[in-house]
Write an enzyme that holds these catalytic residues in place. Sequence first.
Site, PDB file in Angstrom:
ATOM      1  CG  ASP A 198      41.731  38.856  38.378  1.00  0.00           C
ATOM      2  OD1 ASP A 198      41.476  37.943  38.835  1.00  0.00           O
ATOM      3  OD2 ASP A 198      40.597  39.364  37.499  1.00  0.00           O
ATOM      4  CD  GLU A 267      43.026  33.757  37.823  1.00  0.00           C
ATOM      5  OE1 GLU A 267      42.360  33.128  37.935  1.00  0.00           O
ATOM      6  OE2 GLU A 267      42.793  35.342  37.629  1.00  0.00           O
TER       7      GLU A 267
HETATM    8  C1  GLC Z   1      40.202  35.583  38.665  1.00  0.00           C
HETATM    9  C2  GLC Z   1      39.827  35.573  40.123  1.00  0.00           C
HETATM   10  C3  GLC Z   1      38.419  35.235  40.401  1.00  0.00           C
HETATM   11  C4  GLC Z   1      37.750  36.159  39.614  1.00  0.00           C
HETATM   12  C5  GLC Z   1      37.927  36.358  38.340  1.00  0.00           C
HETATM   13  C6  GLC Z   1      37.194  37.524  37.760  1.00  0.00           C
HETATM   14  O1  GLC Z   1      39.797  34.250  38.024  1.00  0.00           O
HETATM   15  O2  GLC Z   1      40.600  34.486  40.846  1.00  0.00           O
HETATM   16  O3  GLC Z   1      37.963  34.882  41.589  1.00  0.00           O
HETATM   17  O4  GLC Z   1      36.278  35.865  39.806  1.00  0.00           O
HETATM   18  O5  GLC Z   1      39.303  36.514  38.198  1.00  0.00           O
HETATM   19  O6  GLC Z   1      38.039  38.666  38.260  1.00  0.00           O
END
Ligand code: GLC
Length: 519
Positions: A198, A267
């Site tokens: 994440d 991500e």
């Molecule tokens: C990422 C996740 C999202 C979340 C954020 C904080 O972007 O995909 O859903 O709110 O991280 O953890």
Amino acid sequence: MSAPWWETGVLYHVYLRSFQDSNGDGVGDLRGLTHRLPYLSWLGVDTVWVSPFYVSPMRDFGYDVQDHTAVDPLFGTLDDFDEMLARAHGLGLRVIVDWIPNHTASDHRWFEASRDPSSALRDFYYWRDGGEDTVPNNWPSAFGGPAWSRDGRSGAHYLHLCLPEMPDLNWHNPAVEKAQFEVARFWLDRGVDGFRVDVAHWIGKHPDLPDNPPDDGSAFINPAKPPSAFDRVAHIYDMDGPLAHAVYRRFRALLGSYDPPRMAMGEIHLGDLKRWAAYYGADDELHLPAYFGLLSVPFDAEALAAAILQQEGALPAGAWPTYVLGNHDEPRLASRIGAERVRLAAVLLLTLRGTPTLYYGDELGLESISVGEAAARDPLGMRVPGLGRDGGRAPMPWTAGVQAGFCPAAATPWLPIPPGYHARSVACQQRDFASLLHLYRKLLYLRRQHEVLQRGALADVAVRDGVLSFVRLWKAEQVRVCLNFGRQPAALPAGKVLLRTGTGSLLGSNEAAIIAVQS
Ligand code: GLC
């Protein structure tokens, strides 16, 4: 040489709350997912990414973790998790789970302890002095407002790039890495095949936390979303520093110490693709830094071709690309691009060179639901108008029956069932060989039959008269993919048609074809 599964396979992204409820509380859970695994194997995907199911106060629906190694009762038990994993593996599916290194919930015992200035865990988070009305620096939170909140207990401020209830961990403290690597080990030892990391780049903060310079936000512009205050700063010091790369090199070594090695997909939202591509390292950081370039451009031939070439051009030698057309943070694909283009999207996603991630329900052509203010659930949308993510998180419609088979009739689903779900449901589309669902299934089957679609090089990316086409090449095999984004019918290239979405002698508007070319 065989390629690793994360390069040849297709990922299916399950937003657990919305997939299948098994206990009648209106929220999807692990047993529900286990029950639906045969569907994923029927569909033909390879890997399931399960969104967070750890103990959480659910302010950000599980991305705010309170206990990393326990399952939230809302989703089931650790035994339910083990059973899901064993069933998935039994069906030949791999499973990856979220690893959330940047922040925890404020209810986490680490944060609770760190609120005391004399605690040994004080340095687990970023605590800084500031006045009652002054914050330690100019960083905004991605969830609106400043990235700092003042704790009544000591009067000090703590940093949070998300909600105030999601404090950021201080990765400059080696004890944080040790603790978070132990969390990773816990799930690896249970048998998960890897992680979706994440906001992976957020852990790399400058140790002095200097002000960020302003920016016009141009690097972050996404036509589907209004630019927020967070998009209008240059993210120089709040993320993506050298520390992140050092951590991912060690993380990769941890994953590699398992037999067989495990995988990490990251991500990483960075407008500057040089900075983004650096997360491959020298093939010693993340296996797959996810590329979001196709989400933020208009869905037309020219813009897509440019975004595809942009990723290809930014990759370090030997690195493997990825493609995403939808996820739990975005409006639904069908709403973004228009229902008439969902077949083009299916063919594009599953024939480009790279690992595709398919968001649950996109194979059904689900559209964003509109959620009125009273029913809104997403904290981001409540704090920053226009950024609400509920619309893309509706329950999966399994049947044309009551509550779409997602939960029992008497239950209240946590978000509304998509209107008009009957015809879109899995059951209805399974009966119709011309459905979008069957197109996805055929494409997934074709990928397995033709190594060229899994591993082939990408060549000849071109746009002519609104038709986007490209070639995939692997050993003696060569296929050409043509996607007609234009209004006029186009000629079909010569060769054996492996799959097409139309029937006429020409390639109609919004039709696609995959053609084997004799070399
Ligand atoms: C990422 C996740 C999202 C979340 C954020 C904080 O972007 O995909 O859903 O709110 O991280 O953890």
